[in-house]
Design a protein around this motif. Structure first.
Motif, PDB file in Angstrom:
ATOM      1  N   LEU A  64     -41.285   6.007 -11.690  1.00 21.95           N
ATOM      2  CA  LEU A  64     -41.334   4.715 -12.379  1.00 21.95           C
ATOM      3  C   LEU A  64     -42.031   3.723 -11.467  1.00 21.95           C
ATOM      4  CD1 LEU A  64     -40.552   2.771 -14.650  1.00 21.95           C
ATOM      5  CD2 LEU A  64     -38.346   2.437 -13.518  1.00 21.95           C
ATOM      6  N   ASP A  65     -43.204   3.227 -11.910  1.00 22.50           N
ATOM      7  CA  ASP A  65     -43.884   2.169 -11.151  1.00 22.50           C
ATOM      8  C   ASP A  65     -43.527   0.839 -11.810  1.00 22.50           C
ATOM      9  OD1 ASP A  65     -45.509   1.012  -9.176  1.00 22.50           O
ATOM     10  OD2 ASP A  65     -47.174   0.878 -10.583  1.00 22.50           O
ATOM     11  N   MET A  66     -42.532   0.195 -11.212  1.00 24.82           N
ATOM     12  CA  MET A  66     -41.974  -1.040 -11.797  1.00 24.82           C
ATOM     13  C   MET A  66     -42.856  -2.227 -11.418  1.00 24.82           C
ATOM     14  SD  MET A  66     -39.437  -1.631 -13.640  1.00 24.82           S
ATOM     15  CE  MET A  66     -39.880  -3.094 -14.516  1.00 24.82           C
ATOM     16  N   ALA A  67     -42.942  -3.195 -12.334  1.00 24.91           N
ATOM     17  CA  ALA A  67     -43.831  -4.345 -12.135  1.00 24.91           C
ATOM     18  C   ALA A  67     -45.234  -3.825 -11.831  1.00 24.91           C
ATOM     19  CB  ALA A  67     -43.317  -5.266 -11.030  1.00 24.91           C
ATOM     20  N   GLY A  68     -45.604  -2.763 -12.520  1.00 24.93           N
ATOM     21  CA  GLY A  68     -46.835  -2.021 -12.217  1.00 24.93           C
ATOM     22  C   GLY A  68     -48.099  -2.740 -12.634  1.00 24.93           C
ATOM     23  N   GLY A  69     -47.977  -3.798 -13.430  1.00 24.43           N
ATOM     24  CA  GLY A  69     -49.126  -4.647 -13.761  1.00 24.43           C
ATOM     25  C   GLY A  69     -50.293  -3.877 -14.333  1.00 24.43           C
ATOM     26  N   THR A  70     -51.452  -3.987 -13.687  1.00 30.15           N
ATOM     27  CA  THR A  70     -52.679  -3.375 -14.202  1.00 30.15           C
ATOM     28  C   THR A  70     -52.878  -1.948 -13.683  1.00 30.15           C
ATOM     29  OG1 THR A  70     -53.950  -4.381 -12.423  1.00 30.15           O
ATOM     30  CG2 THR A  70     -53.792  -5.635 -14.472  1.00 30.15           C
ATOM     31  N   GLY A  71     -51.859  -1.385 -13.037  1.00 25.30           N
ATOM     32  CA  GLY A  71     -51.839   0.056 -12.784  1.00 25.30           C
ATOM     33  C   GLY A  71     -52.385   0.562 -11.456  1.00 25.30           C
ATOM     34  N   ASP A  72     -52.779  -0.340 -10.572  1.00 23.14           N
ATOM     35  CA  ASP A  72     -53.421   0.094  -9.324  1.00 23.14           C
ATOM     36  C   ASP A  72     -52.659   1.180  -8.572  1.00 23.14           C
ATOM     37  OD1 ASP A  72     -55.789  -1.191  -9.068  1.00 23.14           O
ATOM     38  OD2 ASP A  72     -55.165  -2.484  -7.401  1.00 23.14           O
ATOM     39  N   VAL A  73     -51.366   0.984  -8.388  1.00 23.28           N
ATOM     40  CA  VAL A  73     -50.558   1.933  -7.627  1.00 23.28           C
ATOM     41  C   VAL A  73     -50.283   3.168  -8.489  1.00 23.28           C
ATOM     42  CG1 VAL A  73     -48.285   2.276  -6.547  1.00 23.28           C
ATOM     43  CG2 VAL A  73     -49.536   0.126  -6.197  1.00 23.28           C
ATOM     44  N   ALA A  74     -50.017   2.945  -9.768  1.00 22.74           N
ATOM     45  CA  ALA A  74     -49.719   4.041 -10.692  1.00 22.74           C
ATOM     46  C   ALA A  74     -50.900   5.028 -10.762  1.00 22.74           C
ATOM     47  CB  ALA A  74     -49.417   3.473 -12.075  1.00 22.74           C
ATOM     48  N   ALA A 101     -56.918   2.479 -17.473  1.00 20.49           N
ATOM     49  CA  ALA A 101     -56.538   3.896 -17.438  1.00 20.49           C
ATOM     50  C   ALA A 101     -57.437   4.708 -18.371  1.00 20.49           C
ATOM     51  CB  ALA A 101     -55.074   4.059 -17.833  1.00 20.49           C
ATOM     52  N   ASP A 102     -57.712   4.145 -19.562  1.00 17.72           N
ATOM     53  CA  ASP A 102     -58.598   4.842 -20.514  1.00 17.72           C
ATOM     54  C   ASP A 102     -59.965   5.063 -19.878  1.00 17.72           C
ATOM     55  OD1 ASP A 102     -56.686   4.997 -22.391  1.00 17.72           O
ATOM     56  OD2 ASP A 102     -57.390   3.311 -23.620  1.00 17.72           O
ATOM     57  N   ALA A 103     -60.486   4.007 -19.250  1.00 17.28           N
ATOM     58  CA  ALA A 103     -61.815   4.091 -18.637  1.00 17.28           C
ATOM     59  C   ALA A 103     -61.845   5.160 -17.545  1.00 17.28           C
ATOM     60  CB  ALA A 103     -62.207   2.733 -18.056  1.00 17.28           C
TER      61      ALA A 103
END
Ligand code: SAM
Length: 242
Positions: A64-74, A101-103
């Motif tokens: 779970l990447d919490m407060a993951g925002g625009t996904g950088d860490v995820a 993520a799609d890109a």
């Protein structure tokens, strides 16, 4: 919780803080990634790489990447084969993340969630990560308790957050940079000086690493640890659920 909490340097009600933090991130969402590069001189990429190296995502494990925002860490963890759920209170940040993520052809799960009251079942995840997110949460002890609840036994907690530097020369240099330049860059690039002033103030208000380490232990994690990076400007916190 007490009646008033800090939104940056201003005292407001807890509900008002959550609302204002929401407004900040809705406002910065589209320019968020560019601003991260400008504010940190690209350093946030190295910090995130280092952070993910500490987490050591494994193929197939649920993170779970919490407060993951625009996904950088995820994204970094998904590339290592983990099944990543990106959760954030702000739908605008997640929408930017889903497009990114799609890109990149990455498959993740995206969910609007408040870190203080998660909808996930107990013991759902092998690891919980939160990067530059927890200082924005209104009730931090509640969020830590929820992190502990949704982790499986043996689950890892990892948090990266800014910390005020204690290095004498560096602290002054950083203060000048943060107080004067970050809000100006915010104005020039995103036409939003106030949001970036809040980000600076919220960093200064966040508990010192040892105080936050004690909060992590208080939530039930064992082997709570605080690892300073870059002269203490950023700290990686970790703990383990047994
Ligand atoms: N982790 C991402 C990164 O490092 O690029 C995003 C960090 S951004 C500075 C902080 C994020 O915390 C925002 O996306 C904001 O919406 C989220 N946030 C703030 N309060 C939250 C809460 N109570 N629950 C979940 N997310 C929250």
């Amino acid at each position: 919780m007490s009646d008033k909490v800090n939104f940056g340097d201003t005292l407001v009600s807890p509900e008002e803080k959550t609302r204002r933090v929401g407004a900040v991130f809705s406002s910065v969402a589209r320019r968020y990634d560019l601003m991260n590069d400008l504010m940190s001189g690209g350093m946030h990429r190295l910090w995130k790489d280092r952070f993910v190296n500490r987490v050591k995502p494994r193929t197939g494990e649920a993170i779970l990447d919490m407060a993951g925002g625009t996904g950088d860490v995820a994204f970094r963890m998904a590339r290592r084969g983990a099944q990543v759920t990106v959760a954030d209170i702000n739908a605008d940040m997640l929408a930017v993340g889903e497009q990114r993520a799609d890109a990149r052809g990455l498959d993740l799960t995206w969910k609007v969630e408040n870190a203080e009251a998660l909808t996930f079942a107990d013991a759902s995840f092998d690891a919980y990560t939160i990067v530059f997110g927890i200082r924005n949460v209104t009730d931090i002890p509640a969020a830590l308790k929820e992190a502990h609840r949704v982790l499986k036994r043996g689950g890892r907690f990892y948090c990266m957050e800014f910390s005020s530097s204690d290095w004498p020369g560096f602290a002054k240099l950083y203060d000048n940079w943060a107080d004067k330049l970050i809000p100006r860059i915010g104005k020039a690039v995103a036409d939003d000086e106030e949001s970036y002033r809040y980000l600076v103030e919220s960093i200064r208000r966040f508990p010192r690493p040892n105080a936050f380490k004690a909060m992590v232990a208080q939530a039930g994690f064992v082997r709570a640890n605080a690892e300073p990076m870059l002269g203490g400007l950023v700290t990686i916190h970790s703990g383990w659920k047994i």
